[in-house]
Design a protein around this motif. Structure first.
Motif, PDB file in Angstrom:
ATOM      1  N   UNK A 173       0.968  -1.269   0.036  1.00 59.47           N
ATOM      2  CA  UNK A 173       0.101  -0.152  -0.006  1.00 59.47           C
ATOM      3  C   UNK A 173       0.963   1.217  -0.034  1.00 59.47           C
ATOM      4  N   UNK A 174       0.363   2.258  -0.526  1.00 61.86           N
ATOM      5  CA  UNK A 174       0.911   3.530  -0.562  1.00 61.86           C
ATOM      6  C   UNK A 174       1.468   4.353   0.616  1.00 61.86           C
ATOM      7  N   UNK A 175       0.535   4.011   1.924  1.00 65.25           N
ATOM      8  CA  UNK A 175       1.003   4.914   3.062  1.00 65.25           C
ATOM      9  C   UNK A 175       2.199   3.967   3.846  1.00 65.25           C
ATOM     10  N   UNK A 176       2.146   4.127   5.163  1.00 61.89           N
ATOM     11  CA  UNK A 176       3.178   3.761   6.005  1.00 61.89           C
ATOM     12  C   UNK A 176       2.939   2.220   6.086  1.00 61.89           C
ATOM     13  N   UNK A 177       4.162   1.537   6.028  1.00 58.32           N
ATOM     14  CA  UNK A 177       4.080  -0.123   6.137  1.00 58.32           C
ATOM     15  C   UNK A 177       4.886  -0.314   7.605  1.00 58.32           C
ATOM     16  N   UNK A 178       4.255  -1.189   8.202  1.00 55.03           N
ATOM     17  CA  UNK A 178       4.987  -1.414   9.729  1.00 55.03           C
ATOM     18  C   UNK A 178       5.880  -2.848   9.070  1.00 55.03           C
ATOM     19  N   UNK A 179       7.078  -2.676   9.523  1.00 57.02           N
ATOM     20  CA  UNK A 179       7.934  -4.060   9.493  1.00 57.02           C
ATOM     21  C   UNK A 179       8.319  -4.436  10.700  1.00 57.02           C
ATOM     22  N   UNK A 180       8.270  -5.717  10.885  1.00 55.07           N
ATOM     23  CA  UNK A 180       8.647  -6.502  12.268  1.00 55.07           C
ATOM     24  C   UNK A 180       9.470  -7.516  11.471  1.00 55.07           C
ATOM     25  N   UNK A 181      10.676  -7.552  12.252  1.00 53.75           N
ATOM     26  CA  UNK A 181      11.535  -8.417  11.525  1.00 53.75           C
ATOM     27  C   UNK A 181      12.161  -9.466  12.722  1.00 53.75           C
ATOM     28  N   UNK A 182      12.119 -10.675  12.571  1.00 50.03           N
ATOM     29  CA  UNK A 182      12.374 -11.602  13.702  1.00 50.03           C
ATOM     30  C   UNK A 182      13.642 -12.186  13.205  1.00 50.03           C
ATOM     31  N   UNK A 183      14.419 -12.409  14.158  1.00 45.94           N
ATOM     32  CA  UNK A 183      15.757 -13.129  13.919  1.00 45.94           C
ATOM     33  C   UNK A 183      16.286 -14.055  15.099  1.00 45.94           C
ATOM     34  N   UNK A 184      16.349 -15.382  14.919  1.00 44.94           N
ATOM     35  CA  UNK A 184      16.545 -16.172  16.053  1.00 44.94           C
ATOM     36  C   UNK A 184      15.844 -15.961  17.265  1.00 44.94           C
ATOM     37  N   UNK A 185      14.309 -15.855  16.874  1.00 50.21           N
ATOM     38  CA  UNK A 185      13.450 -16.080  17.848  1.00 50.21           C
ATOM     39  C   UNK A 185      13.223 -14.640  18.603  1.00 50.21           C
ATOM     40  N   UNK A 186      14.017 -13.455  18.228  1.00 48.04           N
ATOM     41  CA  UNK A 186      13.834 -12.249  18.953  1.00 48.04           C
ATOM     42  C   UNK A 186      13.561 -11.151  17.773  1.00 48.04           C
ATOM     43  N   UNK A 218      14.202  -8.419  15.962  1.00 43.56           N
ATOM     44  CA  UNK A 218      15.623  -7.448  15.480  1.00 43.56           C
ATOM     45  C   UNK A 218      14.899  -6.210  14.896  1.00 43.56           C
ATOM     46  N   UNK A 219      13.878  -5.969  14.538  1.00 42.31           N
ATOM     47  CA  UNK A 219      13.347  -4.400  13.828  1.00 42.31           C
ATOM     48  C   UNK A 219      11.922  -4.587  14.148  1.00 42.31           C
ATOM     49  N   UNK A 220      11.365  -3.250  14.476  1.00 43.48           N
ATOM     50  CA  UNK A 220       9.970  -2.958  14.607  1.00 43.48           C
ATOM     51  C   UNK A 220       9.880  -1.773  14.165  1.00 43.48           C
ATOM     52  N   UNK A 221       9.461  -1.033  13.045  1.00 47.90           N
ATOM     53  CA  UNK A 221       9.384   0.155  12.818  1.00 47.90           C
ATOM     54  C   UNK A 221       8.510   0.372  11.643  1.00 47.90           C
ATOM     55  N   UNK A 222       8.065   1.659  11.347  1.00 45.79           N
ATOM     56  CA  UNK A 222       7.167   1.920  10.125  1.00 45.79           C
ATOM     57  C   UNK A 222       8.040   2.531   8.814  1.00 45.79           C
ATOM     58  N   UNK A 223       7.756   2.563   7.751  1.00 41.90           N
ATOM     59  CA  UNK A 223       8.698   2.900   6.887  1.00 41.90           C
ATOM     60  C   UNK A 223       7.845   3.265   5.308  1.00 41.90           C
ATOM     61  N   UNK A 224       8.343   3.858   4.268  1.00 40.20           N
ATOM     62  CA  UNK A 224       7.651   3.926   3.137  1.00 40.20           C
ATOM     63  C   UNK A 224       7.699   2.531   2.326  1.00 40.20           C
ATOM     64  N   UNK A 225       6.733   2.442   1.405  1.00 35.33           N
ATOM     65  CA  UNK A 225       6.772   1.066   0.941  1.00 35.33           C
ATOM     66  C   UNK A 225       8.090   0.858   0.281  1.00 35.33           C
ATOM     67  N   UNK A 226       8.821   1.640  -0.450  1.00 33.65           N
ATOM     68  CA  UNK A 226       9.823   1.524  -1.269  1.00 33.65           C
ATOM     69  C   UNK A 226      11.154   1.275  -0.158  1.00 33.65           C
ATOM     70  N   UNK A 227      11.131   1.354   0.896  1.00 39.80           N
ATOM     71  CA  UNK A 227      12.223   1.205   1.956  1.00 39.80           C
ATOM     72  C   UNK A 227      11.987  -0.076   2.512  1.00 39.80           C
TER      73      UNK A 227
END
Ligand SMILES: Nc1ncnc2c1ncn2[C@@H]1O[C@H](COP(=O)(O)OP(=O)(O)OP(=O)(O)O)[C@@H](O)[C@H]1O
Length: 246
Positions: free
Chosen positions: A210-223, A225-234
């Motif tokens: 979608x055009x608006x903000x995207x939430x990204x949640x990244x898991x690594x080894x069960x924890x 590693x990232x939780x933030x919002x950004x633009x779709x192209x990022x």
């Protein structure tokens, strides 16, 4: 939902599989609001599916607390799953499965119907809407096992939408879809988020966001590693970086 629109709140959760000595995911704290479009990324085995199944109460938390749709996931898992759709990863029906596409989509209503109640007008209407939304009209009377992998994937999404969920969890929903169908399905998901459904999706496909903000949640080894919002192209570069950086 609470006052600020939070639909999912995980507070320092740990989840272990039956009989396992150690939890697979550890110390996860996050909140997701109505209408958010969240991508869950990370390497194979990082705990993405486990995270989704902790959110809907399919897996037992060994520590921490989770509130979903205002319900305590530990104590009210069944109620939670009535309000949360979950499209599982790589599920295929046996070719001889004795149900039509429409009957499979109706199964999404069963939790709401309860024991011994037969589907009524509202149930048929919800099934019809979901079938139309996913463009399955021509396949509604076909035995589900005779549909292609991508068509079955759409039927599973329709089944979960027939439930009219507040939250839709999806585990790699694009894996069996051709590019054109992928665009179509991501359009459906975007519209759902616009209507206020929280869409939380494990995915390695970063086009058609979608055009608006995207939430990204990244898991690594069960924890986390990232939780933030950004633009779709990022999204792709941030997920990639958070999946690999030590
Ligand atoms: N039913 C199970 N019993 C025991 N361990 C399991 C079970 N399911 C998954 N695991 C383990 O939990 C860890 C996380 O698995 P999970 O499926 O959540 O990862 P994932 O990030 O979704 O991986 P993928 O991208 O490969 O689907 C892995 O080490 C896996 O072996």
């Amino acid at each position: 939902m609470n006052g600020n629109g939070t639909l999912i709140h995980l507070d320092n959760i740990y989840t272990a599989y039956e009989g396992a000595a150690f939890p697979v995911i550890r110390g996860i704290t996050l909140s997701i609001r109505a209408g958010e479009y969240a991508i869950v990324g990370g390497p194979n085995g990082a705990g993405k599916t486990t995270l989704l199944e902790s959110m809907n109460g399919m897996l037992r938390l060994t520590h921490g607390s989770a509130t979903v749709c205002g319900l305590d996931v530990r104590r009210q898992g069944c109620e939670v799953r009535k309000r949360v759709g979950y499209v599982v990863q790589s599920f295929f029906f046996d070719p001889l499965t004795p149900f039509t596409t429409e009957q499979v989509v109706m199964m999404g209503r069963y939790g709401l119907l309860g024991c011994l109640r037969r589907p009524g007008e509202a149930d048929y209407a919800a099934v019809d809407r979901a079938i139309r939304l996913l463009g399955l009209e021509d396949l509604r009377d076909r035995p589900i096992g005779t549909l292609s992998g991508g068509q079955q994937q759409k039927a599973l999404i329709a089944q979960n939408l027939a439930k009219e969920p507040e939250i839709l969890l999806l585990d790699e929903p694009f894996s069996n879809l051709d590019l054109c169908t992928r665009d179509f399905v991501s359009g459906v998901l975007k519209d759902l988020a616009k209507k206020g459904i929280a869409v939380v999706m494990v995915s390695h496909a970063f086009d058609g966001l979608p055009d608006g903000e995207i939430r990204i949640i990244v898991m690594r080894d069960g924890t986390l590693s990232l939780d933030e919002t950004c633009r779709p192209d990022e999204v792709e570069s941030r997920v990639r970086k958070a999946s690999t950086v030590q």
